[in-house]
Design a protein around this motif. Structure first.
Motif, mmCIF file in Angstrom:
data_model
loop_
_atom_site.group_PDB
_atom_site.id
_atom_site.type_symbol
_atom_site.label_atom_id
_atom_site.label_comp_id
_atom_site.label_asym_id
_atom_site.label_seq_id
_atom_site.Cartn_x
_atom_site.Cartn_y
_atom_site.Cartn_z
ATOM 1 N N MET A 186 0.489 -1.128 -0.223
ATOM 2 C CA MET A 186 -0.212 0.050 -0.471
ATOM 3 C C MET A 186 0.452 1.197 0.257
ATOM 4 O O MET A 186 0.030 2.527 -0.464
ATOM 5 C CB MET A 186 -1.363 0.144 1.175
ATOM 6 C CG MET A 186 -2.100 -1.132 0.980
ATOM 7 S SD MET A 186 -2.802 -1.133 2.816
ATOM 8 C CE MET A 186 -1.667 -1.786 4.210
ATOM 9 N N TYR A 244 -3.697 3.161 -4.464
ATOM 10 C CA TYR A 244 -3.868 3.434 -2.573
ATOM 11 C C TYR A 244 -4.208 4.831 -2.029
ATOM 12 O O TYR A 244 -4.631 5.253 -1.675
ATOM 13 C CB TYR A 244 -3.416 1.945 -2.254
ATOM 14 C CG TYR A 244 -4.191 2.295 -0.641
ATOM 15 C CD1 TYR A 244 -5.527 1.814 0.040
ATOM 16 C CD2 TYR A 244 -2.915 2.923 0.255
ATOM 17 C CE1 TYR A 244 -5.338 2.008 1.438
ATOM 18 C CE2 TYR A 244 -3.509 2.894 1.155
ATOM 19 C CZ TYR A 244 -4.403 2.034 2.575
ATOM 20 O OH TYR A 244 -4.933 1.609 3.452
ATOM 21 N N TYR A 256 -1.049 -0.238 -7.511
ATOM 22 C CA TYR A 256 -1.894 -1.122 -5.864
ATOM 23 C C TYR A 256 -1.782 0.151 -4.988
ATOM 24 O O TYR A 256 -2.053 1.202 -4.568
ATOM 25 C CB TYR A 256 -1.489 -2.290 -5.387
ATOM 26 C CG TYR A 256 -2.435 -2.048 -4.580
ATOM 27 C CD1 TYR A 256 -3.902 -2.712 -4.300
ATOM 28 C CD2 TYR A 256 -2.705 -1.957 -2.923
ATOM 29 C CE1 TYR A 256 -5.184 -2.412 -3.636
ATOM 30 C CE2 TYR A 256 -3.167 -1.678 -2.210
ATOM 31 C CZ TYR A 256 -4.563 -2.173 -2.037
ATOM 32 O OH TYR A 256 -5.366 -2.890 -1.497
ATOM 33 N N GLN A 259 -12.487 1.189 -1.180
ATOM 34 C CA GLN A 259 -11.205 1.010 -0.589
ATOM 35 C C GLN A 259 -11.412 -1.142 -1.332
ATOM 36 O O GLN A 259 -11.138 -1.995 -1.827
ATOM 37 C CB GLN A 259 -10.643 0.192 0.655
ATOM 38 C CG GLN A 259 -9.697 -0.419 1.002
ATOM 39 C CD GLN A 259 -8.537 0.117 0.282
ATOM 40 O OE1 GLN A 259 -8.367 1.534 -0.307
ATOM 41 N NE2 GLN A 259 -7.578 -0.529 0.154
#
Length: 259
Positions: free
Chosen positions: A169, A180, A176, A202
């Motif tokens: 993250m 994120y 990703y 999310q």
């Protein structure tokens, strides 16, 4: 009446010079005919044609030992491997006779395995088929290495961490991590971090990246299955080529030895 010397009477009677009756035939003396002429003896039996008996049936040819047989004293005759006279020794005491083989016995044909082991054409064709198979295996192995490396790099660029099976993250250099962080900042700037909207966003983010990860895994499985099919097909082609080469070699073997 006067009597005739031939027993007849004068005047009427048998004519002069009448024929006397013949004597019966006499049996001939053994070895002669009835007139006493010697008869020819029965002809001697005729010898048959060389190699045949008197009826013309072929006689078996005598076989002699390949060894020299000396029946007398003194020298002997050496016999070569082909049955020819190799050497003759000097004469000594009494006379002798030598017999030697006129024909050499042909060696038995080799076994099929022995023939295949020495048939250069079969050996070359078999080796060529094996080499083609090994070349294809090497090509498939290189393709597998390249594909797995690309698959692994793609997952890493997406942000998937294979060591702990989670998404990264924090690394914005990954798909990703960048997505994120952008989404986090957006909802944080609007004060919606505790809202249900952020939770839904999310979940959507995770679902989208998880789908990409699963698609890569499915592609890798399909690739490996295709590789297995290609390897099996290559092995079958090699086996068929070698079997065909062996059949041709055995045909040459049969023709060589009239089998």
């Amino acid at each position: 009446m006067a009597m005739r010397l031939d027993g007849g009477q004068g005047g009427a009677g048998k004519k002069r010079g009448a024929t006397l009756p013949k004597k019966p035939p006499q049996l001939g003396t053994p070895g002669r005919n009835s007139t006493g002429v010697p008869m020819p003896r029965n002809p001697a039996p005729q010898l048959g044609t060389p190699g045949k008996n008197s009826s013309g049936v072929p006689m078996p040819r005598p076989k002699y030992s390949t060894k020299s047989i000396n029946t007398g004293g003194g020298g002997g005759v050496g016999v070569g491997a082909t049955g020819t006279v190799a050497a003759q020794g000097g004469g000594g005491g009494g006379g002798g006779a030598e017999m030697f083989a006129a024909e050499a016995t042909a060696p038995p044909p080799p076994s099929q395995d022995e023939w295949l082991a020495q048939d250069s054409q079969f050996i070359d064709e078999k080796s060529a088929a094996e080499q083609d198979y090994q070349n294809l295996l090497a090509k498939l192995a290189q393709q597998k290495t390249d594909y797995e490396l690309d698959n692994k790099n793609t997952l890493r660029n997406l942000g998937w961490q294979s060591d702990n099976n989670s998404w990264n993250m924090n690394d914005r250099l990954t798909g990703y991590g960048n997505a994120y962080q952008n989404q986090l900042n957006d909802f944080a700037s609007r004060g919606l971090m505790d809202s249900s909207l952020y939770g839904e966003a999310q979940n959507d983010l995770n679902r989208g990246f998880n789908q990409q990860r699963d698609d890569l895994a499915t592609a890798l499985q399909n690739f490996n299955a295709g590789q297995a099919t290609d390897r099996a097909s290559a092995q079958t082609s090699r086996d068929q080529a070698q079997a065909a080469a062996q059949r041709q070699a055995l045909l040459r073997y049969a023709a060589q030895y009239s089998l």
